[in-house]
Design a protein around this motif. Structure first.
Motif: not given
Length: 322
Positions: A239, A241-242, A284
């Motif tokens: 996660g 990349h968020e 990321s």
């Protein structure tokens, strides 16, 4: 600015891409140099196929050689500005029989001495793939097709590498291929991509155990080499990349250290190489933090083992001058 650990250590990055002129946007050599020039001592790289800049004329089976021509031209023009793109791993349909030899000849002629092998991914998702960079899925059962194995054998006869990318639930197919074609050096990308999204979201521990058990079997094949990296793709499920704030080297180590150290234990440093998988993982992680994480993970390793992981294995596998 990130403080670079062990800044004088020589690095060969054996896995990056370049692309332009399609829906993926652009990751050009200037972008690569900005990343590799972020503090670590990256002296050579290996380009890995992205199915871009194919020839638009001539026999269909020879068109992938256009990508090799494109990268070789970039490498000639860009060496003074950054690390040498010393190796090129291109694409080929390995099931085309005698036509394969003609394509391999074309790749070698186009590569300006840099052509080192073929990556034909086996990736075929049974989960919704999250990456916009995914190529067309491989045909089901490709690794077991006699024509495909004949093509992989042909690479070994030329001293070329066969490289692949797949998902963790396909590792058994790869192991069977490695056992069936023992005289061809095979490079497995990204730990076999342990998936952490879709139906695997709550199964990280189970996926880890399954992946490591299969990597141990792969390591029993002396012709298999392991690229260690590529764990920051959205499909891996971390996660990052968020996030709004960049992930740190310490966070990478905390989340992923076991993957790296276990794989190194199975294959040994002489068959492992750290990779960036940029720009795919760039969504990321930053380049400087990623290689800092690799250095933190191996801080207690011997100099010989560090040299293998950061440069020596890649140079040997891809036949790069030191």
């Amino acid at each position: 600015m990130t403080e670079i650990l062990d800044p004088q250590r020589e690095i060969v990055d054996p896995h990056h891409h370049l692309w332009s002129g399609d829906a993926r946007g652009t990751y050009a050599v200037a972008d690569l140099h900005a990343d590799t020039g972020s503090g670590h001592r990256v002296v050579q790289t290996v380009f890995i196929e992205t199915r871009t800049h194919y020839r638009t004329e001539g026999p269909e089976h020879l068109r992938p050689a256009g990508e090799t021509e494109w990268v070789a031209r970039i490498a000639r023009d860009a060496t003074a500005a950054g690390p040498d793109i010393a190796g090129i791993v291109s694409f080929a349909d390995l099931t085309v029989g005698p036509l394969l030899e003609e394509l391999l000849d074309a790749h070698q002629a186009a590569g300006d001495g840099r052509f080192r092998g073929i990556r034909r991914p086996l990736a075929r998702a049974n989960h919704p793939p999250w990456s916009k960079h995914l190529p067309k899925p491989a045909p089901e059962g490709l690794a077991g097709q006699p024509e495909f194995r004949t093509g992989v054998t042909a690479l070994g006869k030329r001293g070329l590498v066969y490289e692949t990318w797949l998902y963790h639930y396909q590792l058994e197919e790869f192991i069977a291929l490695a056992r069936a074609v023992p005289d061809t050096v095979m490079v497995l990308d990204h730990f076999g991509t342990p998936v952490g999204v879709a139906q695997y979201t709550e199964l990280r521990a189970e996926v880890y155990q399954q992946t490591m058990a299969l990597l141990r079997q792969a390591a029993e094949c002396p012709n298999v080499m392991a690229k260690l990296g590529g764990l920051a793709q959205p499909d891996n499920g971390f996660g990052w990349h968020e996030r709004n704030e960049p992930v740190t080297a310490e966070e990478i180590v905390a989340a992923q250290r076991d993957y790296y150290l276990q794989a190194i234990d199975y294959f040994g440093p002489s068959r492992c190489m750290f990779e960036s998988n940029f720009p795919v993982d760039k969504v990321s992680v930053g380049y400087a933090e990623l290689y800092n994480a690799f250095k933190l993970m191996t801080a207690s390793f011997s100099e010989a083992d560090k040299n293998a992981l950061f440069s020596g294995t890649a140079r040997r596998v891809y036949g790069l001058a030191g």
